[in-house]
Design an enzyme around this catalytic site. Structure first.
Site, PDB file in Angstrom:
ATOM      1  N   SER A 196       0.815  -1.195   0.000  1.00 52.35           N
ATOM      2  CA  SER A 196       0.000   0.000   0.000  1.00 52.35           C
ATOM      3  C   SER A 196       0.861   1.262   0.000  1.00 52.35           C
ATOM      4  O   SER A 196       1.726   1.383  -0.847  1.00 52.35           O
ATOM      5  CB  SER A 196      -0.896  -0.057   1.237  1.00 52.35           C
ATOM      6  OG  SER A 196      -1.993   0.722   1.018  1.00 52.35           O
ATOM      7  N   ASP A 461      -8.888  -4.961  -5.134  1.00 50.10           N
ATOM      8  CA  ASP A 461      -8.322  -3.972  -4.207  1.00 50.10           C
ATOM      9  C   ASP A 461      -8.928  -2.599  -4.472  1.00 50.10           C
ATOM     10  O   ASP A 461      -8.831  -2.089  -5.596  1.00 50.10           O
ATOM     11  CB  ASP A 461      -6.796  -3.938  -4.443  1.00 50.10           C
ATOM     12  CG  ASP A 461      -6.101  -2.898  -3.586  1.00 50.10           C
ATOM     13  OD1 ASP A 461      -6.747  -2.323  -2.689  1.00 50.10           O
ATOM     14  OD2 ASP A 461      -4.894  -2.676  -3.827  1.00 50.10           O
TER      15      ASP A 461
END
Ligand SMILES: *[C@@H]1O[C@H](CO)[C@@H](O)[C@H](O)[C@H]1NC(C)=O
Ligand SMILES: *[C@@H]1O[C@H](CO)[C@@H](O)[C@H](O)[C@H]1NC(C)=O
Ligand SMILES: *[C@@H]1O[C@H](CO)[C@@H](O)[C@H](O)[C@H]1NC(C)=O
Ligand SMILES: *[C@@H]1O[C@H](CO)[C@@H](O)[C@H](O)[C@H]1NC(C)=O
Ligand SMILES: *[C@@H]1O[C@H](CO)[C@@H](O)[C@H](O)[C@H]1NC(C)=O
Length: 558
Positions: A196, A461
């Site tokens: 991330s 995602d």
């Protein structure tokens, strides 16, 4: 039985978080502030306490402290204590040092990223490496200065974080045999792993310090900074049950229309429907409904269709035991079912006993979460980066794209709040914009080309549209910069468990392990004499065992 176990837990949670909300999952600091893209927490069991060479290892959660420079542009300012965790279960001399930071979180409890519960440990196991989890500056207790005031936050930039990784790798003395001789490239290859934001940091660091890390693994890496990140909701729209997305869209379209041109009575009826009559601003009311979609972020292959997100869709789509077709039940039922979901349980889950204005309102600069400058407040530290450098505001889609989220919430909604968090930081600008162009220019965003960096992304995602697998991304998979994409959610591929339940995640992990194996095979340390591969004699073996024991006795752990 379950209830009686649960009750005290809920009480405990709401006590410890009583200042703000009752429930702040996945990095949400407030019911109307977008969550950060936090890496899922994975904790190791206490063991294993023995290395493959038979040495006794320190407890897995032993905390170490590194003297990190406060300001890399002015080393004279001195150092602060940066926390890290470290183990060498699989390590052999000259093996890779696998460095990971969870990024925008207190790094306590991330010890799973030291062992083979995660890709980090799998790399270590395959390559005979050692693992490190490093707390990012300004999170947890790793603070250059003892508060999060403007004076301190001036040292909180992406570039300082990159420089931290450089200075750490070049100066750390690891508490393991030979741990004082692990200089990147001189003695050992270093591998940077992140997910991330820290996945993006992995790429940005390899762009900025091309000769530091031999290889990188970047999971769900949000490499392209984007101010108006409406694309956050696109993977959700694509993969959530179709009936549910159809109904959410119908409700949001209706609410936007009423809130823009409805009568006061119509407006009040909508507010009351969700138990939000006391919430003053209409953009706060409509924006708060994003919470049901933000719940998508905590999904993983291992959790499957469990979770609050699916409870929400069931609440909308199951009526008297019947399930809606793909087109949903339509506006009337969806609006009242969504409202009932909020008033019967969700609002309480989100806000607990707090009034809706302090829980979901965004117009009071005196709220604690805006004014509290004490350390270990990842929401504040992350918001600083958001307001200055990355944006990622999660808003309604442009009018030519169907939206699950109100169009009343646009970047100015969040930019206005930057002034409440950090009064004085942005001069007189009522809606300061993050300088995403500077970040994308400095670190190349989607256009980054570095050697030996593996991108692992997930179709489901919600952060996908900022990764190299975004629809707008020009990045293509190559052998030196492969892009593996699974059916995973956010950072799913970091977890070994997810690989066990989802074969597409496993395939990405295996592809990465293979790439890394190849990239390390032709690595040559510049200090060659320290890395002459040779068979140890029995005498040398005995001497090595003694050395390890001696080391164990002398090891001074802070
Ligand atoms: C390590 O974990 C044990 C058991 O969970 C706990 O008692 C101990 O305080 C932890 N130590 C550190 C340094 O965090
Ligand atoms: C992971 O490591 C443990 C020891 O820490 C080992 O017993 C286990 O076999 C490893 N798992 C795999 C899949 O290699
Ligand atoms: C709204 O606020 C009033 C006055 O503070 C309070 O009495 C009332 O209970 C609140 N209504 C709801 C639905 O929370
Ligand atoms: C309809 O909604 C239910 C409940 O959330 C879900 O299980 C089902 O997959 C959905 N069906 C379609 C066609 O979208
Ligand atoms: C290089 O290797 C030699 C022999 O192992 C060692 O004595 C020396 O300290 C190493 N130099 C550095 C800079 O690590």
């Amino acid at each position: 039985m379950l209830t009686s176990i649960r009750t005290p837990l809920v009480v405990l949670l709401s006590l410890s978080l009583s200042v703000v909300n009752a429930r702040l999952p996945d990095g949400r600091v407030h019911g109307n502030i977008p969550p950060s893209p936090a890496v899922p927490k994975i904790t190791a069991d206490d063991g294993p306490l023995t290395s493959i060479s038979g040495a006794t290892l320190p407890p897995i959660n032993t905390t170490y402290y590194f003297d990190q420079l406060i300001d890399h542009t002015n080393p004279k300012l001195g150092t602060f204590k940066q926390r890290y965790w470290h183990t060498w279960e699989w390590y052999e001399e000259g093996g890779p040092i696998i460095l990971f930071t969870p990024g925008e979180a207190n790094a306590d409890g991330y010890t799973g990223y030291l062992v083979n519960r995660t890709i980090n440990g799998q790399i270590a196991q395959q390559q005979k490496g050692a693992t490190i989890v490093l707390e990012h500056r300004f999170y947890g207790t790793s603070n250059p200065l003892p508060d999060l005031s403007l004076k301190s936050l001036k040292y909180h930039t992406i570039q300082q974080a990159i420089d931290d990784l450089d200075y750490f790798a070049n100066n750390v003395k690891l508490a393991m045999p030979g741990g004082d001789k692990v200089k990147p490239n001189v003695n050992n290859p270093w591998i940077l792993v992140g997910g991330s934001y820290s996945g993006a940091l992995t790429g940005w660091t390899m762009v900025n310090k091309p000769d530091l890390f031999r290889a990188g693994y970047a999971s769900s890496a949000v490499v392209e900074a984007i101010t108006d990140f409406w694309g956050y909701f696109e993977p959700i729209r694509e993969f959530m049950p179709q009936n549910c997305s159809a109904d959410v869209e119908a409700v949001i379209t209706h609410i936007d229309q009423i809130f823009t041109s409805g009568s006061p009575a119509e407006i009040n009826a909508i507010k009351a429907n969700f138990g939000l009559s006391n919430l003053t601003h209409l953009d706060d009311v409509a924006g708060a409904l994003r919470n049901n979609l933000w719940d998508w972020q905590s999904l993983s292959p291992a959790t499957g269709v469990e979770g609050t997100f699916f409870q929400f869709c069931d609440a909308l789509e199951v009526k008297d035991g019947a399930v809606a077709s793909a087109s949903g039940w339509g506006l009337d039922h969806a609006l009242s079912a969504w409202g009932a979901f909020w008033t019967s349980s969700y609002l309480n889950l989100l806000c607990g006993k707090n009034d809706v204005e302090s829980c979901l309102g965004s117009y009071n600069p005196n709220e604690d979460y805006f004014t509290d400058t004490s350390i270990d407040n990842s929401g504040r530290s992350w918001t600083w980066i958001v307001c200055n450098e990355v944006g990622f505001y999660q808003e309604g889609a442009p009018t030519d794209v169907p939206t699950l989220v109100t169009r009343l919430v646009q970047p100015v909604y969040d930019e206005r709040q930057c002034n409440y968090w950090f009064p004085g930081a942005f001069g007189n600008n009522p809606t300061p914009q993050p300088n995403v162009n500077r970040i994308n220019t400095a670190y190349h965003g989607w256009n980054m080309k570095v050697d030996r960096l593996f991108f692992a992304n997930g179709h489901r995602d919600p952060w996908r549209e900022a990764t190299t697998s975004a629809n707008g991304s020009p990045a293509v998979s190559t052998s030196s910069e492969p892009i593996g994409i699974s059916d995973g959610f956010h950072c799913s591929d970091l977890s070994t468990t997810n690989g066990k339940v989802d074969s597409t995640v496993l395939a990405v992990q295996q592809q990465a392990l293979k790439s890394i194996q190849g990239w390390l095979a032709d690595f040559k340390p510049t200090n060659r004499s320290s890395h002459q591969p040779h068979r140890r004699s029995e005498d040398e073996e005995r001497e090595e065992k003694r050395r390890v024991l001696r080391f164990e006795r002398e090891r001074s752990v802070v």
